[in-house]
Write a protein that holds these residues in place. Structure first.
Motif, PDB file in Angstrom:
ATOM      1  N   PRO A 278       0.918  -1.185  -0.208  1.00 36.79           N
ATOM      2  CA  PRO A 278      -0.155  -0.102  -0.052  1.00 36.79           C
ATOM      3  C   PRO A 278       0.635   1.320   0.246  1.00 36.79           C
ATOM      4  O   PRO A 278       2.014   1.211   0.402  1.00 36.79           O
ATOM      5  N   VAL A 279       0.507   2.410  -0.696  1.00 35.69           N
ATOM      6  CA  VAL A 279       1.058   3.546  -0.607  1.00 35.69           C
ATOM      7  C   VAL A 279       1.400   4.000   0.645  1.00 35.69           C
ATOM      8  O   VAL A 279       2.602   4.906   0.785  1.00 35.69           O
ATOM      9  N   ARG A 280       0.556   3.874   1.678  1.00 36.77           N
ATOM     10  CA  ARG A 280       0.759   4.378   2.957  1.00 36.77           C
ATOM     11  C   ARG A 280       2.215   3.946   3.755  1.00 36.77           C
ATOM     12  O   ARG A 280       2.880   4.491   4.160  1.00 36.77           O
ATOM     13  N   ASP A 281       2.337   2.485   3.205  1.00 33.79           N
ATOM     14  CA  ASP A 281       3.582   1.777   3.671  1.00 33.79           C
ATOM     15  C   ASP A 281       4.721   2.652   3.272  1.00 33.79           C
ATOM     16  O   ASP A 281       5.866   2.810   3.938  1.00 33.79           O
ATOM     17  N   THR A 282       4.677   2.746   1.941  1.00 35.87           N
ATOM     18  CA  THR A 282       5.938   3.463   1.037  1.00 35.87           C
ATOM     19  C   THR A 282       6.307   4.970   1.921  1.00 35.87           C
ATOM     20  O   THR A 282       7.558   5.057   2.187  1.00 35.87           O
ATOM     21  N   ILE A 283       5.055   5.453   1.983  1.00 31.36           N
ATOM     22  CA  ILE A 283       5.430   6.789   2.447  1.00 31.36           C
ATOM     23  C   ILE A 283       5.688   7.015   4.031  1.00 31.36           C
ATOM     24  O   ILE A 283       6.655   7.679   4.179  1.00 31.36           O
ATOM     25  N   MET A 284       5.206   5.978   4.698  1.00 31.57           N
ATOM     26  CA  MET A 284       5.577   5.894   6.174  1.00 31.57           C
ATOM     27  C   MET A 284       7.027   5.535   6.259  1.00 31.57           C
ATOM     28  O   MET A 284       7.968   5.964   7.118  1.00 31.57           O
TER      29      MET A 284
END
Lengths: 305, 217
Positions: free
Chosen positions: B38-44
């Motif tokens: 998920p994009v959230r993981d990348t950003i986090m």
């Protein structure tokens, strides 16, 4: 030692011929330190020329000059080539700064400090420091001068930083370029015993600007007399470094041209100092309407002078 | 080889097994799976890396996180926020005001590049982007100082506020310089350390001056 004698004779001859063609060539002299072949060739020994020897340096500097010439052999598109211009240690930079602030009469700055190792660290960072010192001191000084006035609103005057940067970097790099070109031109007409490379001239100019850094800080004091005394003092010190450096290079020329060259060098240096003082530092007494202000220290001292 | 002459491998016995050494744990960057996460993981993940570096700057000790895993996101964020906070001065007047946004940006990035080039030319062993990363991240204390200054200026702009701002800026300037020196000084030749540290001092001094002289209109 016939071999040594042969060698000696050949070297002397070569030096004479080569110097006629190219005065800038490095020479090695294996003879005693008292003899300087270049000097013997270019003119007869005259009394009172002992200072030449000091100004020209000894054989050690000739040998180191040869080594220095071998250093810069990397092709210009590699990073190592540019690293050779920054090959200084801390103590060397500090020594050179000391030499520019306390000029020893009779000692040539270039010969003494730089001939072995011209490096661009000093000129670049001294100019950068000077730019910011002048901008900050000017700002501070204006702030203190206008402090009592009710209509004054403090502005940081950031534009002046770029103006200061342009002026000082142009002075420290374009004037040496012009001077180097001029010396090369005169060199082709009159063979001089001393000629400088462009890097050495940049170095001398850079280090001679160092004295203006504490001067600029002291210019915060809002008194006209103090400021002008400081200008004269720092001009004498750094001007003397420049004059002692360049006088041997133009001395053999036509008397008027030599004097005009040295005069122009000093004049430009003075223009820089006075120009910076006039532009970045407001005059202390201009902004005081005469009787209205409350007793401000500056005004009383100013009226006394 | 006399005793082995009659040994032969029968063709009907299959040879099987693993030649590779089994890896105990999966390597951290399973490069085939970050596309699916998920994009959230990348950003986090990136945000956590940046945050970890911020912590390293505020408490500088000999950690290699800043140097080994350099990134320029943190410096960009810091530079933009500092330049934005330095606005709000005389944006409309013709007289000399504070620095414009572009001037702050150029000073920070151009200054960092020049200092990096200087240290490399003097013989430093640090790489170009590592040095940029360290210098950019060490602007963090000064950004905090700017924030504090703006808050103090909201309360008033008299002498008291000036003294508070002066103390805060001086303290943060010292912190920035010491933090960046702690990270950068080891990679320089020992007899040139002062030559490398002085431009860093000048760089943070200029930024501190811009922060201290900020006056809202």
């Amino acid at each position: 030692m016939a071999a040594v004698d042969d060698l000696k004779f050949q070297e002397f001859d070569d030096a004479a011929n080569l110097l006629a063609a190219n005065p800038d060539a490095t020479t090695i002299s294996i003879d005693e330190p008292a003899e300087i072949p270049k000097n013997q060739h270019s003119r007869r020994q005259e009394p009172g020329r002992e200072e030449d020897d000091e100004l020209l340096g000894t054989d050690d500097s000739d040998k180191t000059e040869l080594l220095a010439g071998q250093k810069k052999s990397a092709p210009f598109w590699t990073f190592e080539y540019y690293q050779t211009f920054f090959d200084v240690d801390t103590y060397q930079v500090l020594d050179r700064i000391k030499g520019s602030v306390f000029p020893v009469p009779g000692k040539n700055f270039v010969r003494l400090y730089i001939r072995s190792n011209p490096a661009l660290y000093g000129p670049f960072w001294i100019c950068a420091t000077l730019v910011f010192t002048i901008a900050v001191s000017g700002n501070l000084s204006n702030f203190f001068i206008h402090l009592g006035k009710p209509t004054y609103h403090y502005v940081p005057e950031f534009r002046k930083v770029s103006i200061a940067a342009t002026t000082i970097y142009a002075y420290a790099w374009l004037v040496p370029l012009a001077l180097w070109g001029f010396l090369m031109w005169r060199n082709s007409k009159v063979m001089n015993i001393v000629s400088y490379s462009f890097l050495e001239i940049v170095c001398v100019y850079g280090y001679s600007l160092f004295i203006y850094i504490p001067t600029a800080i002291l210019w915060i004091i809002p008194q006209k007399v103090v400021r002008w005394v400081l200008v004269m003092f720092s001009l004498c010190l750094s001007g003397s470094v420049l004059v002692m450096t360049f006088w041997p290079a133009v001395r053999d020329d036509n008397r008027r041209i030599a004097l005009a060259t040295v005069g122009t060098i000093v004049l430009l240096h003075a223009l820089l100092a006075v120009g910076c003082l006039a532009y970045f530092f407001d005059a202390p007494e201009l902004d005081f309407p005469a009787p209205v202000i409350p007793a401000h220290n500056v005004s009383t001292i100013v009226t006394k002078s | 080889f006399a005793g082995l002459a009659d040994v032969s491998i029968a063709e009907d016995i299959p040879v099987e097994g693993e030649i590779t050494i089994p890896v105990g744990s999966h390597s951290p960057d399973e490069d085939y799976s970050t596309l699916d996460e998920p994009v959230r993981d990348t950003i986090m993940r990136d945000l956590k890396a940046v945050g970890k570096k911020f912590v390293h700057v505020m408490y500088p000790k000999k950690s290699s996180a800043l140097l080994r895993d350099w990134d320029l996101w943190g410096p960009l964020v810091l530079c933009v926020s500092l330049a934005l906070m330095l606005q709000g001065g005389s944006a409309d007047s013709k007289e000399d005001g504070g620095p414009q946004f572009a001037e702050v940006f150029v000073i920070i990035w151009f200054g960092a590049v020049v200092i990096t080039l200087n240290s490399k030319l003097l013989g430093g062993t640090i790489s170009f982007f590592q040095s940029l990363c360290v210098l950019g991240y060490c602007v963090l204390p000064l950004t905090v100082a700017m924030l504090v200054c703006r808050l103090v200026l909201l309360a008033g702009s008299g002498t008291v506020s000036f003294i508070i701002r002066l103390i805060v800026v001086v303290a943060m300037f010292a912190w920035s310089t010491l933090a960046s020196t702690a990270f950068l000084a080891d990679s320089q030749p020992p007899n040139r350390k002062a030559l490398v540290v002085y431009p860093i001092f000048l760089f943070y001094f200029v930024i501190s001056w811009m922060i201290l002289t900020f006056t809202p209109q």
